[in-house]
Design a protein around this motif. Sequence first.
Motif, mmCIF file in Angstrom:
data_model
loop_
_atom_site.group_PDB
_atom_site.id
_atom_site.type_symbol
_atom_site.label_atom_id
_atom_site.label_comp_id
_atom_site.label_asym_id
_atom_site.label_seq_id
_atom_site.Cartn_x
_atom_site.Cartn_y
_atom_site.Cartn_z
ATOM 1 N N PHE A 200 0.703 -1.126 0.016
ATOM 2 C CA PHE A 200 -0.105 -0.023 0.172
ATOM 3 C C PHE A 200 0.787 1.329 0.046
ATOM 4 C CE2 PHE A 200 -3.560 -2.632 2.471
ATOM 5 C CZ PHE A 200 -4.060 -3.175 1.215
ATOM 6 N N LEU A 201 0.425 2.508 -0.389
ATOM 7 C CA LEU A 201 1.172 3.621 -0.290
ATOM 8 C C LEU A 201 0.983 4.488 0.561
ATOM 9 C CD1 LEU A 201 0.386 4.310 -4.176
ATOM 10 C CD2 LEU A 201 1.968 2.942 -3.049
ATOM 11 N N ASP A 202 1.901 5.130 1.012
ATOM 12 C CA ASP A 202 1.989 6.278 2.118
ATOM 13 C C ASP A 202 2.759 7.553 1.630
ATOM 14 O OD1 ASP A 202 4.573 5.366 2.493
ATOM 15 O OD2 ASP A 202 3.853 4.512 4.611
ATOM 16 N N ASP A 203 2.794 8.614 2.115
ATOM 17 C CA ASP A 203 3.498 9.640 1.859
ATOM 18 C C ASP A 203 4.966 9.189 1.702
ATOM 19 O OD1 ASP A 203 3.894 12.538 1.767
ATOM 20 O OD2 ASP A 203 5.370 12.125 3.359
ATOM 21 N N VAL A 204 5.737 8.419 2.521
ATOM 22 C CA VAL A 204 7.113 8.007 2.084
ATOM 23 C C VAL A 204 7.265 7.468 1.044
ATOM 24 C CG1 VAL A 204 9.134 6.520 2.977
ATOM 25 C CG2 VAL A 204 7.529 7.912 4.827
ATOM 26 N N VAL A 205 6.605 6.328 0.386
ATOM 27 C CA VAL A 205 6.489 5.769 -0.579
ATOM 28 C C VAL A 205 6.326 6.766 -2.047
ATOM 29 C CG1 VAL A 205 5.635 3.896 -2.076
ATOM 30 C CG2 VAL A 205 5.864 3.673 0.136
ATOM 31 N N LEU A 206 5.393 7.479 -1.803
ATOM 32 C CA LEU A 206 5.234 8.409 -2.849
ATOM 33 C C LEU A 206 6.353 9.682 -2.965
ATOM 34 C CD1 LEU A 206 1.535 8.854 -2.609
ATOM 35 C CD2 LEU A 206 2.590 7.877 -4.362
ATOM 36 N N ARG A 207 6.632 10.148 -1.755
ATOM 37 C CA ARG A 207 7.660 11.222 -1.888
ATOM 38 C C ARG A 207 8.992 10.532 -2.567
ATOM 39 N NH1 ARG A 207 7.634 12.333 3.078
ATOM 40 N NH2 ARG A 207 9.557 11.196 3.653
ATOM 41 N N ASN A 208 9.379 9.401 -2.129
ATOM 42 C CA ASN A 208 10.648 8.650 -2.770
ATOM 43 C C ASN A 208 10.631 8.421 -4.224
ATOM 44 O OD1 ASN A 208 12.115 8.784 -0.555
ATOM 45 N ND2 ASN A 208 11.722 6.632 0.130
ATOM 46 N N THR A 209 9.207 8.106 -4.578
ATOM 47 C CA THR A 209 9.038 7.967 -6.014
ATOM 48 C C THR A 209 9.195 9.405 -6.831
ATOM 49 O OG1 THR A 209 7.588 6.125 -5.478
ATOM 50 C CG2 THR A 209 7.669 7.035 -7.666
ATOM 51 N N LEU A 210 8.682 10.345 -6.475
ATOM 52 C CA LEU A 210 8.688 11.467 -6.869
ATOM 53 C C LEU A 210 10.054 12.367 -6.989
ATOM 54 C CD1 LEU A 210 5.224 12.879 -5.729
ATOM 55 C CD2 LEU A 210 5.685 12.312 -7.776
ATOM 56 N N GLU A 211 10.445 12.081 -5.720
ATOM 57 C CA GLU A 211 12.043 12.691 -5.543
ATOM 58 C C GLU A 211 13.216 12.000 -6.315
ATOM 59 O OE1 GLU A 211 12.688 13.341 -1.429
ATOM 60 O OE2 GLU A 211 11.143 14.799 -1.338
ATOM 61 N N GLY A 212 12.985 10.648 -6.328
ATOM 62 C CA GLY A 212 14.114 9.873 -7.047
ATOM 63 C C GLY A 212 15.308 9.855 -6.440
ATOM 64 N N PRO A 213 16.350 8.901 -6.583
ATOM 65 C CA PRO A 213 16.093 7.984 -8.057
ATOM 66 C C PRO A 213 15.839 6.602 -7.076
ATOM 67 C CG PRO A 213 18.405 8.255 -7.454
ATOM 68 C CD PRO A 213 17.770 8.995 -6.351
ATOM 69 N N ARG A 214 15.434 6.693 -5.958
ATOM 70 C CA ARG A 214 15.282 5.437 -5.121
ATOM 71 C C ARG A 214 14.200 4.441 -5.849
ATOM 72 N NH1 ARG A 214 18.257 6.194 -1.014
ATOM 73 N NH2 ARG A 214 17.901 8.145 0.431
ATOM 74 N N SER A 215 13.081 4.690 -6.518
ATOM 75 C CA SER A 215 12.355 3.882 -7.001
ATOM 76 C C SER A 215 11.423 4.423 -7.959
ATOM 77 C CB SER A 215 11.322 3.062 -6.254
ATOM 78 O OG SER A 215 10.474 2.119 -6.825
ATOM 79 N N SER A 216 11.060 3.932 -9.094
ATOM 80 C CA SER A 216 9.961 4.660 -10.118
ATOM 81 C C SER A 216 8.594 3.994 -9.931
ATOM 82 C CB SER A 216 10.565 4.532 -11.435
ATOM 83 O OG SER A 216 10.773 3.295 -11.851
ATOM 84 N N ILE A 217 8.507 3.131 -8.975
ATOM 85 C CA ILE A 217 7.340 2.115 -8.908
ATOM 86 C C ILE A 217 6.869 2.783 -7.306
ATOM 87 C CG2 ILE A 217 6.556 -0.182 -8.356
ATOM 88 C CD1 ILE A 217 8.857 -1.282 -9.763
ATOM 89 N N SER A 218 5.353 3.031 -7.743
ATOM 90 C CA SER A 218 4.576 3.571 -6.649
ATOM 91 C C SER A 218 3.080 2.803 -6.850
ATOM 92 C CB SER A 218 4.300 4.880 -6.480
ATOM 93 O OG SER A 218 3.980 5.456 -7.721
ATOM 94 N N ILE A 219 2.294 3.394 -7.644
ATOM 95 C CA ILE A 219 0.969 2.836 -7.806
ATOM 96 C C ILE A 219 0.895 1.503 -8.371
ATOM 97 C CG2 ILE A 219 -0.139 5.035 -8.267
ATOM 98 C CD1 ILE A 219 -0.130 5.197 -10.755
#
Length: 267
Positions: A200-219
């Motif tokens: 499931f998604l939360d702020d940490v997962v989405l923020r790291n996806t948007l800021e990169g380069p940790r992961s491009s996968i979220s939804i």
Amino acid sequence: MEMIIRADDMGYTETCNDGAFMAIKEGCVTVASVMLDTEGAVDALARLKACPWVSLDWSAKFWGKPVLEAERVPDLIDDDGYFRRDLLQLSQINSQELEMELEAEIRFCILNYGKAPFSALPSGSEAVDQVRERVCQHYGVFYDYSGSGKKIISCGEEYRKTLNFENYESYDPLGMIKEASAEEGSMQGKIPMITLQPGFLDDVVLRNTLEGPRSSISIQRLKDVQVLCSRELNDWIKEAGIRLVNLRDVFYGTQDCQNYRKMISGC
């Protein structure tokens, strides 16, 4: 045909774990790959103790903070105390600090899970993996078990690297699983391993996806949960004669996954 379904990025956050454990309870996930440096690691390890049909894999992505105190690994971290975002791209690394940290992560796993991880895959960084392989050998962790010349073949890895917000609609994890089984004739007795990233998604997962380069996968994580919990996948596994296995089943001949699936199906 035997098949491994590996849930990656476990331990990311507790919220992300909730989705992954929904998938695990349905019995289709056979390997749990846990990041031991992220904020949801303790939660993931504690819950995996109650899931003996799943083997524990050690994921080294360095998305979190060191297990050791920051002052003991200054060359590995940024100003906020997280691992450097370029850590896996470095050609040279402080191997002494890294070895201390990796050993601390193994001890952390033993403390919270009761034993060391069963397996680990290379991170892709030569500098990191030289140290990591040494640590794995010391603690008896199966290292680098998938790839060319190995019994286990990873499927869909390159495809998953292309995933992002824009191609969510076309992402088809069920199709990816079925495609891996369709290649049985070319496998020559090898076992396909499909890696998904349920959560499931939360702020940490989405923020790291948007800021990169940790992961491009979220939804895409949500689709992975949906598919792994679906009747359609379970029915297809039965109809296609797929035998799901974890890594202990593969290397030690146990029947952990099949015994659990029989238990939850009542047959």
